[in-house]
Design a protein around this motif. Structure first.
Motif, PDB file in Angstrom:
ATOM      1  N   VAL A 111       0.837  -1.203   0.000  1.00 28.35           N
ATOM      2  CA  VAL A 111       0.000   0.000   0.000  1.00 28.35           C
ATOM      3  C   VAL A 111       0.871   1.251   0.000  1.00 28.35           C
ATOM      4  CG1 VAL A 111      -1.682   1.329   1.343  1.00 28.35           C
ATOM      5  CG2 VAL A 111      -1.968  -1.147   1.092  1.00 28.35           C
ATOM      6  N   ALA A 112       1.913   1.252   0.808  1.00 31.06           N
ATOM      7  CA  ALA A 112       2.788   2.419   0.931  1.00 31.06           C
ATOM      8  C   ALA A 112       3.615   2.673  -0.324  1.00 31.06           C
ATOM      9  CB  ALA A 112       3.716   2.248   2.133  1.00 31.06           C
ATOM     10  N   ASN A 113       3.852   1.637  -1.128  1.00 30.46           N
ATOM     11  CA  ASN A 113       4.751   1.780  -2.265  1.00 30.46           C
ATOM     12  C   ASN A 113       4.062   1.888  -3.614  1.00 30.46           C
ATOM     13  OD1 ASN A 113       7.828   1.511  -1.542  1.00 30.46           O
ATOM     14  ND2 ASN A 113       6.748   0.157  -0.135  1.00 30.46           N
ATOM     15  N   LEU A 114       2.767   1.641  -3.657  1.00 34.25           N
ATOM     16  CA  LEU A 114       2.056   1.791  -4.927  1.00 34.25           C
ATOM     17  C   LEU A 114       1.935   3.278  -5.277  1.00 34.25           C
ATOM     18  CD1 LEU A 114      -0.718  -0.922  -4.552  1.00 34.25           C
ATOM     19  CD2 LEU A 114       0.998  -0.811  -6.384  1.00 34.25           C
ATOM     20  N   PRO A 115       2.125   3.643  -6.540  1.00 30.24           N
ATOM     21  CA  PRO A 115       2.051   5.056  -6.927  1.00 30.24           C
ATOM     22  C   PRO A 115       0.613   5.560  -6.937  1.00 30.24           C
ATOM     23  CG  PRO A 115       2.335   3.686  -8.867  1.00 30.24           C
ATOM     24  CD  PRO A 115       2.449   2.760  -7.679  1.00 30.24           C
ATOM     25  N   MET A 116       0.472   6.872  -6.924  1.00 29.91           N
ATOM     26  CA  MET A 116      -0.864   7.471  -6.890  1.00 29.91           C
ATOM     27  C   MET A 116      -1.680   7.103  -8.125  1.00 29.91           C
ATOM     28  SD  MET A 116      -2.558   9.178  -4.688  1.00 29.91           S
ATOM     29  CE  MET A 116      -3.848  10.391  -4.390  1.00 29.91           C
ATOM     30  N   VAL A 117      -1.002   6.851  -9.256  1.00 22.26           N
ATOM     31  CA  VAL A 117      -1.742   6.469 -10.461  1.00 22.26           C
ATOM     32  C   VAL A 117      -2.503   5.162 -10.238  1.00 22.26           C
ATOM     33  CG1 VAL A 117       0.192   5.222 -11.541  1.00 22.26           C
ATOM     34  CG2 VAL A 117      -1.607   6.218 -12.965  1.00 22.26           C
ATOM     35  N   PHE A 118      -1.958   4.248  -9.434  1.00 21.87           N
ATOM     36  CA  PHE A 118      -2.669   2.996  -9.133  1.00 21.87           C
ATOM     37  C   PHE A 118      -3.984   3.295  -8.444  1.00 21.87           C
ATOM     38  CE2 PHE A 118      -3.895  -0.269  -6.110  1.00 21.87           C
ATOM     39  CZ  PHE A 118      -3.918  -1.410  -6.897  1.00 21.87           C
ATOM     40  N   TRP A 119      -3.932   4.151  -7.415  1.00 22.30           N
ATOM     41  CA  TRP A 119      -5.142   4.437  -6.656  1.00 22.30           C
ATOM     42  C   TRP A 119      -6.141   5.217  -7.499  1.00 22.30           C
ATOM     43  CZ3 TRP A 119      -4.874   1.219  -2.915  1.00 22.30           C
ATOM     44  CH2 TRP A 119      -3.639   0.904  -2.343  1.00 22.30           C
ATOM     45  N   GLN A 120      -5.658   6.114  -8.336  1.00 22.44           N
ATOM     46  CA  GLN A 120      -6.593   6.851  -9.188  1.00 22.44           C
ATOM     47  C   GLN A 120      -7.299   5.910 -10.159  1.00 22.44           C
ATOM     48  OE1 GLN A 120      -5.011   9.720 -11.955  1.00 22.44           O
ATOM     49  NE2 GLN A 120      -6.984  10.741 -12.201  1.00 22.44           N
ATOM     50  N   GLN A 121      -6.552   4.954 -10.718  1.00 25.64           N
ATOM     51  CA  GLN A 121      -7.166   4.053 -11.688  1.00 25.64           C
ATOM     52  C   GLN A 121      -8.182   3.110 -11.063  1.00 25.64           C
ATOM     53  OE1 GLN A 121      -4.210   2.162 -14.200  1.00 25.64           O
ATOM     54  NE2 GLN A 121      -3.340   4.124 -14.805  1.00 25.64           N
TER      55      GLN A 121
END
Length: 221
Positions: A111-121
Motif C-alpha cells: 500500500v505504501a509503495n504503490l504510486p498514486m496512479v494505481f489508486w486513481q485508476q
C-alpha cells in the motif's frame, strides 16, 4: 542585477524565463526572483496537504479492496485481471501492482509503495459494480450524498488534479499560474470524505493557505 544574473546562470535562463514572462505582466515591485521564491515557498507549503491527502485516499481504497478481496488482495487474480493493463500514464495499475508485489509479500508495505496512479485508476467505472457500489459508502462515508458511481467519478477527477499538482511540485515546475485555491479545495474534499476530523487537524497545522494569501500575483490584472 549582478546577484540576479548569478542566480539566472545557476538556475538557467530557460527555467527563469517563465517567471520573467509573468513578472512582465505584474506591478513594478514584482520580479522574477520574487515569483521564483514564492513558488518555492508555495510548493513546500503544499506538500503537507498533498502528503496527507495521498495517504488518506490510498488507505481508504486499500480498505475497500480488503473488504471485497480479503487482506491478501494484492494477489487476488480477479482483481489483477480487472486492472487496466495499459494507459497513457507512465505505468498502468496492473504493471505497478506486479512490480511492487514482486518485491514484498507485506500488504501494508505494498500500500505504501504503490504510486498514486494505481489508486486513481481504481476510481474508474470498471470498478463500480465490484468495488465502489458495495463499499464506497463504508470507506468514504462523509462524501457527498449521491449514487456511488457519481461520487466515484468526482473523486477520480480530484485525485487527478492532485496528482498533477504533486508531479509539478516534485519536478520543481512553476505552479504560480495554477488555481491553488481549487487544488486545496480538492484536497479538502478528498480528506473530508474519509475523515472530517483529519481535515480539521490539517487545517489547524497547514501553512499553504497563509502562503497563498501572500501571493505576489494577488491583484494581478
Amino acid at each position: 542585477m549582478a546577484a540576479y544574473d548569478a542566480l539566472r546562470r545557476a538556475l538557467s535562463a530557460e527555467r527563469l524565463s517563465t517567471y520573467e514572462r509573468i513578472a512582465s505582466t505584474c506591478s513594478p515591485g514584482v520580479t522574477a526572483e520574487s515569483l521564483y521564491l514564492w513558488n518555492m515557498r508555495m510548493c513546500g507549503a503544499l506538500m503537507m496537504p498533498v502528503h496527507l491527502c495521498e495517504v488518506v485516499i490510498r488507505n481508504a481504497a486499500a480498505s475497500a479492496l480488503a473488504r471485497q478481496h480479503g487482506p491478501r488482495w494484492p494477489w487476488n487474480d480477479a482483481l489483477r485481471r480487472r486492472l487496466p493493463a495499459s494507459s497513457s500514464s507512465s505505468a498502468s495499475a496492473r504493471t505497478a501492482l506486479e512490480l511492487v508485489t514482486g518485491r514484498t509479500t507485506d500488504t501494508p508495505e505494498i500500500v505504501a509503495n504503490l504510486p498514486m496512479v494505481f489508486w486513481q485508476q481504481l476510481f474508474t467505472c470498471r470498478f463500480d459494480a465490484s468495488l465502489w457500489i458495495p463499499a464506497l459508502n463504508d470507506v468514504l462515508r462523509h462524501a457527498p450524498s449521491a449514487h456511488p458511481s457519481v461520487t466515484r467519478k468526482a473523486i477520480h477527477a480530484d485525485i487527478g488534479r492532485i496528482r498533477h499538482l504533486r508531479n509539478r511540485i516534485v519536478h520543481h515546475e512553476p505552479i504560480l499560474e495554477r488555481d491553488i485555491g481549487a487544488d486545496l479545495a480538492a484536497i479538502g474534499r478528498l480528506i473530508h470524505a474519509r475523515c472530517p476530523h483529519t481535515l480539521a487537524w490539517l487545517q489547524r497545522h497547514e501553512r499553504a493557505t497563509t502562503v497563498l494569501a501572500a501571493s505576489p500575483l494577488a491583484g494581478r490584472p
